[in-house]
Design an enzyme around this catalytic site. Structure first.
Site, PDB file in Angstrom:
ATOM      1  CG  HIS A 327      -2.168   0.794   1.072  1.00  0.00           C
ATOM      2  ND1 HIS A 327      -2.234   1.930   0.290  1.00  0.00           N
ATOM      3  CD2 HIS A 327      -3.407   0.624   1.585  1.00  0.00           C
ATOM      4  CE1 HIS A 327      -3.465   2.414   0.343  1.00  0.00           C
ATOM      5  NE2 HIS A 327      -4.193   1.635   1.115  1.00  0.00           N
ATOM      6  CB  THR A 452      -6.231   9.275   1.234  1.00  0.00           C
ATOM      7  OG1 THR A 452      -5.162   9.077   2.168  1.00  0.00           O
ATOM      8  CG2 THR A 452      -6.168   8.223   0.148  1.00  0.00           C
TER       9      THR A 452
END
Length: 612
Positions: A327, A452
């Protein structure tokens, strides 16, 4: 339409990178106001008053100084958060990342031309690889269309990280190495790594300047599989990537000290386009139930996954596929895009290879043989043991809700993402009898290197509505009214977060400035309500919309007593995955999903209410 298509090929994938706006620093006052609102559902009156006083003190004291320092930092860089986020969210984390941090997802080819079927692994695998490699070539030539919101381009930097990228373990902090270059930038690695039965192979996908065809790739895969199936298994060095990070870093250093050739091998794996995993498992899967295959993607055989690679493409024995990704270098939407591209191409070609069947005379794959000793073999066994222990604790369900989907929610003028988030709030409230602090991912790719921001869906409005649904004396009309208020609130938060007006990353920045300045941790961050409302990575519900394409994702919960809840939205269905830890007596992923499906129907019923 034709003009638009012609135009999109003229635009280069990364051409807008230099003109994207910098990530803004939100106003301190605004962020603190939003933060206070977000803790309300988790506090009684006295606790709330106490937190209000702490926030006021912070705003008029140390907070203002930290804000000034943050603004200074933002002057010198286009994204003040980027390096911090990478370190704090990923590279400094010491727990094993393969299971705890990586994300994965099953391919949806089973819904059309590739239902599970033994004996198809290599033929299908070579076709899937060929489409993936075409995508790699589009990226190298910068022919991948720039993603936009309306006419505004989004940051495309994460797409550079899909191929030839790997995380390297460090004693206190990992690092990311990226070997990918566009054609205009120069040479880029063009070899694949293949893992099979504890062994590692590589081969170049280019031959005499051209990409191999699917039959040529199949020949290479057949060579590897035959060799592995007729000879003893390899040591499974890949399993070391499942280990706690500092342990793996030390094991890696020892491996390199044994023989410098081991470093050469590691570098070949690190720089490979992707890792293709030949997995002997045949997980069960149907279009309505992806549970077993998704579990195997997240927690399958550790000797045929390289946990630190940005892209592991997994081929199961029954011709079913999935991916597992580190990730750190990118967020899930990058994988969603490549998976959708591959799936669309498989669909268009009816699951077949329609090109040349001719197989050129190509060198056979090279096996990479690590030098290992007793200590390395012990390290591998220890890594496997801790991995399997945690794996056995994971509960994961992935189901499709097929009564309705985006089409009906849109007809009712409800945002489908908000619809699912509020259903989850109601489901958690019904199952656990209290509000669940929740993290939903918003993307900030309108800004340079944006990734994000956190949306906190457990709002006062959402909780009021959940309570009304459980209160027999509340009329249906009141419930509907309260639900629509919760919708409006959520939609506004999502818009704020996507446009740089969220508060979670801002608060993180302020706490990191304090740390860098050697100041004591401000009281704002030690207040019990900070973590009770999810701050500091304590969200009980860790959630994300995977998108509106046929691609599903899975991840583990953020905390031991929490859930990982990921979903995608189609016209006729909602597909949701939910994970929990079996060792936590109060969580149950199966029950939560059933409650969510129940909530979908209850919400739609409210919308059938006539306006009075």
């Amino acid at each position: 339409m034709e003009n638009q298509l012609a135009k999109s090929t003229e635009e280069r994938t990364f051409q807008y990178q230099d003109s994207l706006p910098s990530l803004p620093v939100p106003s301190l006052e605004e962020s603190l106001k939003k933060y206070l609102e977000s803790v309300k559902p988790f506090a009684n009156e006295e606790e709330y008053k106490n937190t209000e006083a702490i926030v006021w003190k912070f705003q008029n004291g140390i907070g203002e100084k930290l804000q000034q320092k943050l603004l200074q930092r933002a002057k010198g860089r286009r994204n003040w958060l980027e390096e911090w986020w990478l370190n704090v969210a990923y590279l400094d984390v010491r727990i094993p990342s393969q299971l705890n941090v990586n994300f994965g997802g099953p391919a949806s080819h089973i819904e059309h031309y590739w239902p599970p079927k033994e004996g198809t692994q290599l033929e299908r695998g070579s076709i899937s690889l060929w489409h993936n490699l075409n995508y790699w070539q589009l990226l190298r030539k910068e022919k991948l269309a720039v993603e936009k919101v309306g006419n505004t381009p989004l940051d495309m930097n994460q797409f550079r990280m899909l191929f030839s990228t790997c995380k390297i373990p460090g004693i206190t902090r990992d690092s990311i190495i990226n070997y990918f270059r566009t054609e205009s930038e120069g040479h880029s690695p063009s070899h694949l790594a293949v893992l099979c039965r504890g062994r590692v192979f590589v081969f170049d996908v280019m031959h005499e300047g051209y990409l191999m065809t699917a039959p040529e790739i199949q020949r290479q895969l057949t060579y590897i599989q035959k060799k592995c199936h007729s000879e003893p298994d390899g040591p499974g060095v890949a399993a070391l990537t499942t280990e706690e990070r500092t342990r793996w870093a030390k094991a890696r250093e020892y491996l390199i000290s044994l023989n410098p050739e081991n470093l050469t091998i590691l570098e070949k794996i690190q720089s490979s386009l992707l890792v293709f995993c030949l997995d002997d498992d045949s997980p069960h899967v149907t279009p309505e139930d992806y549970s077993q295959v998704s579990a195997k993607i997240l927690n399958g055989d550790p000797t045929v996954r390289w946990g630190d690679k940005s892209y592991n493409l997994i081929a199961f024995s029954n011709g079913v596929f999935g991916s597992n990704c580190d990730h750190a270098p990118f967020d899930a939407m990058v994988l969603v895009k490549v998976c959708y591209y591959v799936d669309e191409n498989i669909l268009e070609n009816e699951g077949r290879w329609k090109g040349s069947e001719k197989v050129r005379d190509i060198p056979v794959p090279e096996e990479l043989v690590f030098t290992v000793d007793e200590k390395v073999l012990n390290d591998i066994n220890q890594a496997k043991a801790q991995y399997f222990k945690q794996v056995s604790d994971l509960q994961l369900v992935v189901y499709a809700f097929t009564s309705f989907g985006k089409k009906l929610t849109k007809e009712k003028q409800l945002h489908p993402d908000t619809f699912i988030q509020l259903a989850l709030q109601l489901a958690y409230y019904r199952l656990h009898g209290r509000p669940g602090c929740c993290y939903e991912t918003a993307m900030t790719r309108l800004f340079y290197h944006g990734r994000t921001e956190t949306v906190r869906p457990c709002t006062v409005e959402a909780v009021n509505w959940c309570q009304s649904m459980q209160n027999p004396s509340t009329s249906l009309l009141e419930r509907k009214h309260m639900m629509l208020e919760a919708f409006a609130k959520h939609n506004k938060m999502m818009k704020d977060c996507s446009t740089g007006k969220g508060f979670d990353r801002h608060l993180l920045g302020l706490s990191l400035i304090a740390k860098e300045e050697g100041l004591p941790v401000p009281e704002l961050f030690t207040d019990p309500l900070f973590s009770r409302s999810g701050g500091g990575g304590n969200f009980v519900l860790s959630t994300s919309l995977v998108g509106y394409l046929r691609v599903q994702g899975v991840m583990v919960p953020m905390v031991h007593n929490g859930y990982g809840f990921f979903y995608h939205i189609r016209d006729d269905r909602f597909v949701v995955s939910c994970s929990a830890w079996k060792s936590c007596p109060e969580t149950d992923a199966e029950k939560l999903v059933q409650q969510v499906f129940h909530a979908f129907c209850d919400m739609m019923q409210l919308m059938e209410m006539p306006h009075l």
